[in-house]
Design a protein around this motif. Structure first.
Motif, PDB file in Angstrom:
ATOM      1  N   GLU A  39      -1.426   3.551   8.644  1.00 42.88           N
ATOM      2  CA  GLU A  39      -2.368   4.598   8.249  1.00 42.88           C
ATOM      3  C   GLU A  39      -2.815   5.438   9.448  1.00 42.88           C
ATOM      4  O   GLU A  39      -3.271   6.568   9.280  1.00 42.88           O
ATOM      5  CB  GLU A  39      -3.588   3.938   7.586  1.00 42.88           C
ATOM      6  CG  GLU A  39      -4.507   4.877   6.863  1.00 42.88           C
ATOM      7  CD  GLU A  39      -5.588   4.132   6.111  1.00 42.88           C
ATOM      8  OE1 GLU A  39      -6.012   4.614   5.052  1.00 42.88           O
ATOM      9  OE2 GLU A  39      -6.024   3.064   6.601  1.00 42.88           O
TER      10      GLU A  39
ATOM     11  N   ALA B 257      -4.271   9.769   8.278  1.00 39.47           N
ATOM     12  CA  ALA B 257      -5.517   9.406   7.596  1.00 39.47           C
ATOM     13  C   ALA B 257      -6.734   9.916   8.336  1.00 39.47           C
ATOM     14  O   ALA B 257      -7.800  10.074   7.749  1.00 39.47           O
ATOM     15  CB  ALA B 257      -5.598   7.884   7.459  1.00 39.47           C
TER      16      ALA B 257
ATOM     17  N   ARG C 264     -11.503  -0.420   7.276  1.00 39.23           N
ATOM     18  CA  ARG C 264     -10.479  -1.269   6.675  1.00 39.23           C
ATOM     19  C   ARG C 264     -10.602  -2.709   7.176  1.00 39.23           C
ATOM     20  O   ARG C 264     -11.298  -2.997   8.142  1.00 39.23           O
ATOM     21  CB  ARG C 264      -9.085  -0.752   7.031  1.00 39.23           C
ATOM     22  CG  ARG C 264      -8.800   0.670   6.577  1.00 39.23           C
ATOM     23  CD  ARG C 264      -8.875   0.832   5.076  1.00 39.23           C
ATOM     24  NE  ARG C 264      -8.226   2.067   4.652  1.00 39.23           N
ATOM     25  CZ  ARG C 264      -8.300   2.562   3.428  1.00 39.23           C
ATOM     26  NH1 ARG C 264      -9.014   1.938   2.504  1.00 39.23           N
ATOM     27  NH2 ARG C 264      -7.676   3.684   3.127  1.00 39.23           N
TER      28      ARG C 264
ATOM     29  N   GLU D 228      -4.104   3.143 -10.168  1.00 38.27           N
ATOM     30  CA  GLU D 228      -4.997   2.722  -9.089  1.00 38.27           C
ATOM     31  C   GLU D 228      -5.201   1.219  -9.127  1.00 38.27           C
ATOM     32  O   GLU D 228      -5.107   0.584 -10.184  1.00 38.27           O
ATOM     33  CB  GLU D 228      -6.368   3.407  -9.210  1.00 38.27           C
ATOM     34  CG  GLU D 228      -6.393   4.853  -8.818  1.00 38.27           C
ATOM     35  CD  GLU D 228      -7.811   5.393  -8.750  1.00 38.27           C
ATOM     36  OE1 GLU D 228      -8.749   4.648  -9.130  1.00 38.27           O
ATOM     37  OE2 GLU D 228      -7.986   6.541  -8.319  1.00 38.27           O
ATOM     38  N   TYR D 229      -5.494   0.652  -7.976  1.00 36.80           N
ATOM     39  CA  TYR D 229      -5.781  -0.765  -7.877  1.00 36.80           C
ATOM     40  C   TYR D 229      -7.182  -1.085  -8.391  1.00 36.80           C
ATOM     41  O   TYR D 229      -8.145  -0.378  -8.104  1.00 36.80           O
ATOM     42  CB  TYR D 229      -5.702  -1.235  -6.427  1.00 36.80           C
ATOM     43  CG  TYR D 229      -4.314  -1.504  -5.910  1.00 36.80           C
ATOM     44  CD1 TYR D 229      -3.285  -1.905  -6.756  1.00 36.80           C
ATOM     45  CD2 TYR D 229      -4.033  -1.395  -4.549  1.00 36.80           C
ATOM     46  CE1 TYR D 229      -2.019  -2.166  -6.262  1.00 36.80           C
ATOM     47  CE2 TYR D 229      -2.772  -1.668  -4.049  1.00 36.80           C
ATOM     48  CZ  TYR D 229      -1.771  -2.046  -4.910  1.00 36.80           C
ATOM     49  OH  TYR D 229      -0.517  -2.319  -4.429  1.00 36.80           O
TER      50      TYR D 229
ATOM     51  N   VAL E 192       0.857  -1.189   0.000  1.00 37.63           N
ATOM     52  CA  VAL E 192       0.000   0.000   0.000  1.00 37.63           C
ATOM     53  C   VAL E 192       0.888   1.232   0.000  1.00 37.63           C
ATOM     54  O   VAL E 192       2.053   1.181   0.426  1.00 37.63           O
ATOM     55  CB  VAL E 192      -0.956   0.012   1.217  1.00 37.63           C
ATOM     56  CG1 VAL E 192      -1.936  -1.144   1.131  1.00 37.63           C
ATOM     57  CG2 VAL E 192      -0.172  -0.047   2.517  1.00 37.63           C
ATOM     58  N   ARG E 193       0.356   2.322  -0.481  1.00 35.44           N
ATOM     59  CA  ARG E 193       1.137   3.555  -0.534  1.00 35.44           C
ATOM     60  C   ARG E 193       1.494   4.032   0.865  1.00 35.44           C
ATOM     61  O   ARG E 193       0.711   3.913   1.801  1.00 35.44           O
ATOM     62  CB  ARG E 193       0.338   4.643  -1.244  1.00 35.44           C
ATOM     63  CG  ARG E 193       0.526   4.650  -2.746  1.00 35.44           C
ATOM     64  CD  ARG E 193      -0.137   5.850  -3.358  1.00 35.44           C
ATOM     65  NE  ARG E 193      -0.071   5.793  -4.819  1.00 35.44           N
ATOM     66  CZ  ARG E 193      -0.749   6.605  -5.613  1.00 35.44           C
ATOM     67  NH1 ARG E 193      -1.552   7.514  -5.094  1.00 35.44           N
ATOM     68  NH2 ARG E 193      -0.632   6.498  -6.924  1.00 35.44           N
TER      69      ARG E 193
ATOM     70  N   ALA F 211      -5.008  -4.285   1.116  1.00 31.43           N
ATOM     71  CA  ALA F 211      -5.169  -3.331   0.021  1.00 31.43           C
ATOM     72  C   ALA F 211      -6.553  -3.447  -0.594  1.00 31.43           C
ATOM     73  O   ALA F 211      -7.133  -4.539  -0.651  1.00 31.43           O
ATOM     74  CB  ALA F 211      -4.105  -3.578  -1.039  1.00 31.43           C
ATOM     75  N   GLU F 212      -7.086  -2.340  -1.066  1.00 27.94           N
ATOM     76  CA  GLU F 212      -8.449  -2.308  -1.581  1.00 27.94           C
ATOM     77  C   GLU F 212      -8.511  -1.649  -2.952  1.00 27.94           C
ATOM     78  O   GLU F 212      -7.633  -0.864  -3.334  1.00 27.94           O
ATOM     79  CB  GLU F 212      -9.362  -1.549  -0.613  1.00 27.94           C
ATOM     80  CG  GLU F 212      -9.457  -2.191   0.761  1.00 27.94           C
ATOM     81  CD  GLU F 212     -10.293  -1.376   1.724  1.00 27.94           C
ATOM     82  OE1 GLU F 212     -10.758  -0.286   1.331  1.00 27.94           O
ATOM     83  OE2 GLU F 212     -10.481  -1.820   2.877  1.00 27.94           O
TER      84      GLU F 212
ATOM     85  N   GLU G 239      -7.595   2.423  -4.353  1.00 31.96           N
ATOM     86  CA  GLU G 239      -6.498   3.156  -3.744  1.00 31.96           C
ATOM     87  C   GLU G 239      -5.290   3.180  -4.673  1.00 31.96           C
ATOM     88  O   GLU G 239      -5.180   2.390  -5.613  1.00 31.96           O
ATOM     89  CB  GLU G 239      -6.141   2.587  -2.382  1.00 31.96           C
ATOM     90  CG  GLU G 239      -5.584   1.197  -2.358  1.00 31.96           C
ATOM     91  CD  GLU G 239      -5.258   0.786  -0.933  1.00 31.96           C
ATOM     92  OE1 GLU G 239      -4.196   1.214  -0.438  1.00 31.96           O
ATOM     93  OE2 GLU G 239      -6.050   0.046  -0.314  1.00 31.96           O
ATOM     94  N   GLY G 240      -4.383   4.098  -4.393  1.00 29.54           N
ATOM     95  CA  GLY G 240      -3.258   4.306  -5.288  1.00 29.54           C
ATOM     96  C   GLY G 240      -2.234   3.198  -5.236  1.00 29.54           C
ATOM     97  O   GLY G 240      -1.941   2.634  -4.187  1.00 29.54           O
ATOM     98  N   CYS G 241      -1.684   2.876  -6.409  1.00 31.95           N
ATOM     99  CA  CYS G 241      -0.612   1.891  -6.501  1.00 31.95           C
ATOM    100  C   CYS G 241       0.659   2.487  -5.902  1.00 31.95           C
ATOM    101  O   CYS G 241       0.992   3.648  -6.192  1.00 31.95           O
ATOM    102  CB  CYS G 241      -0.381   1.513  -7.962  1.00 31.95           C
ATOM    103  SG  CYS G 241       1.076   0.469  -8.241  1.00 31.95           S
TER     104      CYS G 241
END
Length: 574
Positions: A347, A245, A298, A397-398, A238-239, A385-386, A389-391
């Motif tokens: 996060e 957050a 999450r 993006e994922y 994850v980024r 990871a979901e 969200e950003g790669c």
């Protein structure tokens, strides 16, 4: 093969315990029969499919330089005790004693036996590399076998083991097998994706799963829509967090939340978003309690937590255990004031203005500041990871997918060779542990996964390369001598040309023959009817297509053979 002489016991009704397509159609089509929970017999059609998959596997592994062996299914405990897995593997390992009282297991995988084989015969660096594989029945005592061959207890597996002089050489072996796997699954006609994955009970420091994309898959995957990075969600990076957050500030305030036991309940009572809350989860790691914090919207990555703690056994604490460990009822547990180890997801670092349990029945805190109000043992990446969200590797993006794991490759290092004394003498005469890799393919699961990707309401649509037969010939009027003679002639010509053909010579209605042909899923159907034959034609229909075409009876065998070859090339090129 003539249908009238074949053992193909098809079923009209859907078996009560079958839910996914592969389970339904393999039972209805006469491919498998259940013997016990998660254990199946393979009927002649099923064996033909497995044989075709195994042939592809053998050809590609031989091409990659691996050599086939056959190791015993019953493995003495001593080998597993040497590696340390006898105590660690868990209840999936079927253990038993022989009549002399010696401990054995039914091998779920064969790293120890392969190591023992190689260490006995290999002494010098000149004898390396070695790559050995086998195709063999395995047994893993799954707690909840389901979905037929997708999650069985007994299954057919190809497992391979490579031995090299150092990590650089081992990586070459790994990449060779990785490429071989890509060719295998392409030739099997599967839509698949290699993804980074956890090494699990096998061990090692690098692994990739080969996932067949299907809605019925048990595995959750994410893949970047830009750079192509893909991983199982439990392994996906994850980024890094650049700012907290959750941020809101405020004083720590205890507020009543009567009847609120879940994040959704708390959000409803306090009129806040789940992203503003924290889940406090109590786990036991080898019997010792700890608390994990993740954002309320999450999902915890238990594999990441297990790696963090190094625990052999990791469980979510039962309600009574959690209350005893924290002094608070489930639903109101929070991190403030706890003396237990507390691991928070990255996060949450710097989070303020948080909603969390207050440690009292029906009470929660607002305005919680993790740095001010709690003692956090460590911040570490603990969430799954979901999609969306950003790669972490690019600006993409994922995207989320479901997958069926059909293969897995591992770079093991010296996890097995070192404790088991699998060594060689290097160029300087110094003893070194061999560096290993291991590589598995679920042969039976490949068959099931192919059906999950290739079926309709009528039955299976096999890829040509792994179908039990390539062609089925259906004469419709079994009392017409000319028609029967034409069917027999085509059948014999196709066999002489090396085509696997099933002649449906049963005295059945045309509708019954068509339904069985669709159910069984043979890729190409040739229908011989009185009218079309009278016009000098046969009817050719691909199982995957809705419409049939006319084929001149003269030279039909050669035309069919060419069509089959073209179809195999099409599959391999996808």
């Amino acid at each position: 093969m003539r249908f009238s002489q074949a053992f193909i016991p098809t079923l009209k009704e859907v078996p009560a315990d079958a839910q996914v397509a592969s389970h339904v159609f393999m039972l209805r089509g006469g491919y498998i029969r259940k013997v016990a929970s998660g254990i199946y017999s393979f009927m002649p059609l099923g064996m033909r499919v497995l044989s075709r998959i195994e042939t592809i596997v053998r050809e590609e592994l031989d091409r990659a330089g691996a050599q086939e062996v056959l190791m015993p299914a019953s493995v003495p405990a001593e080998l597993w005790q040497e590696s340390g897995r006898w105590q660690k593997y868990g209840p999936e390992l079927l253990r038993f004693k022989d009549r002399g009282g010696a401990d054995f297991c039914f091998g779920p995988t064969h790293e120890e036996v392969a190591v023992d084989m190689v260490r006995r015969e290999t002494k010098s660096y000149r004898q390396l590399p070695i790559n050995l594989y086998q195709i063999q029945t395995k047994f893993r005592d799954e707690m909840r076998p389901r979905a037929g061959l997708m999650r069985g207890r007994e299954f057919v597996m190809k497992d391979a083991y490579s031995f090299d002089v150092d990590q650089d050489a081992a990586l070459i072996s790994y990449k060779s097998m990785y490429e071989a796997y890509k060719r295998i699954f392409a030739r099997c006609g599967l839509d698949f994706r290699p993804v980074e994955a956890d090494t699990g009970a096998i061990g090692g420091n690098l692994s990739h799963e080969f996932q067949v994309l299907a809605e019925t898959g048990e595995d959750k995957l994410v893949a970047c829509d830009s750079c192509g990075y893909a991983a199982n969600v439990e392994e996906a990076a994850v980024r890094a967090v650049t700012e907290p957050a959750i941020g809101g500030g405020g004083d720590l305030t205890k507020v009543p939340t009567p009847g609120a036991k879940t994040i959704a309940d708390v959000c409803e009572v306090l009129k806040v978003d789940a992203a503003q809350t924290i889940k406090s989860l109590v786990y036991t790691a080898d019997g010792e309690p700890l608390v994990v914090l993740i954002r309320g919207d999450r999902t915890l990555n238990e594999i990441a937590l297990k790696k963090l703690t190094g625990a052999t056994e990791l469980f979510l604490a039962r309600e009574g255990q959690a209350e005893k460990a924290t002094g608070a009822p489930v639903g109101s547990i929070g991190p403030a004031g706890l003396s237990l180890p507390i691991y928070a997801d990255l996060e949450l670092e710097g989070a303020t203005g948080v909603v969390a349990g207050a440690g009292e029945e029906g009470m929660h805190y607002t305005g919680l500041d993790l740095a001010r109000d709690c003692t956090i043992t460590k911040y570490v990446a603990l969430r799954i990871a979901e999609e969306g969200e950003g790669c972490p590797r690019c600006d993409g993006e994922y995207k989320a997918y479901q997958g069926i794991e059909v293969g897995h490759v591992f770079s093991l290092g010296t996890v097995y060779s070192e404790p088991m004394g699998c060594t060689f003498l290097d160029e300087g005469g110094k003893s070194q542990p061999m560096v290993m890799g291991c590589y598995g393919i679920g042969i039976t699961r490949v068959a099931a996964a192919a059906i999950e990707q290739n079926h309709d309401e009528g039955g299976i649509i096999w890829p040509m390369s792994i179908a039990p037969y390539e062609v089925t010939v259906l004469p419709l009027q079994m009392k017409d001598d000319d028609l029967i003679a034409a069917a027999q002639k085509l059948y014999e010509e196709l066999r002489e040309l090396g085509v696997d053909v099933l002649l449906d010579d049963r005295n059945e209605r045309p509708g019954a023959k068509f339904k069985d042909a669709d159910l069984i899923g043979i890729p190409l159907r040739i229908t011989i009817g009185k009218r079309s034959l009278g016009e000098g034609n046969l009817e050719m229909k691909w199982r995957r297509e809705a419409e049939a075409t006319q084929l001149p009876a003269e030279g039909a065998a050669e035309a069919i053979t060419s069509a089959i070859a073209a179809e195999k090339e099409r599959i391999a090129a996808i």
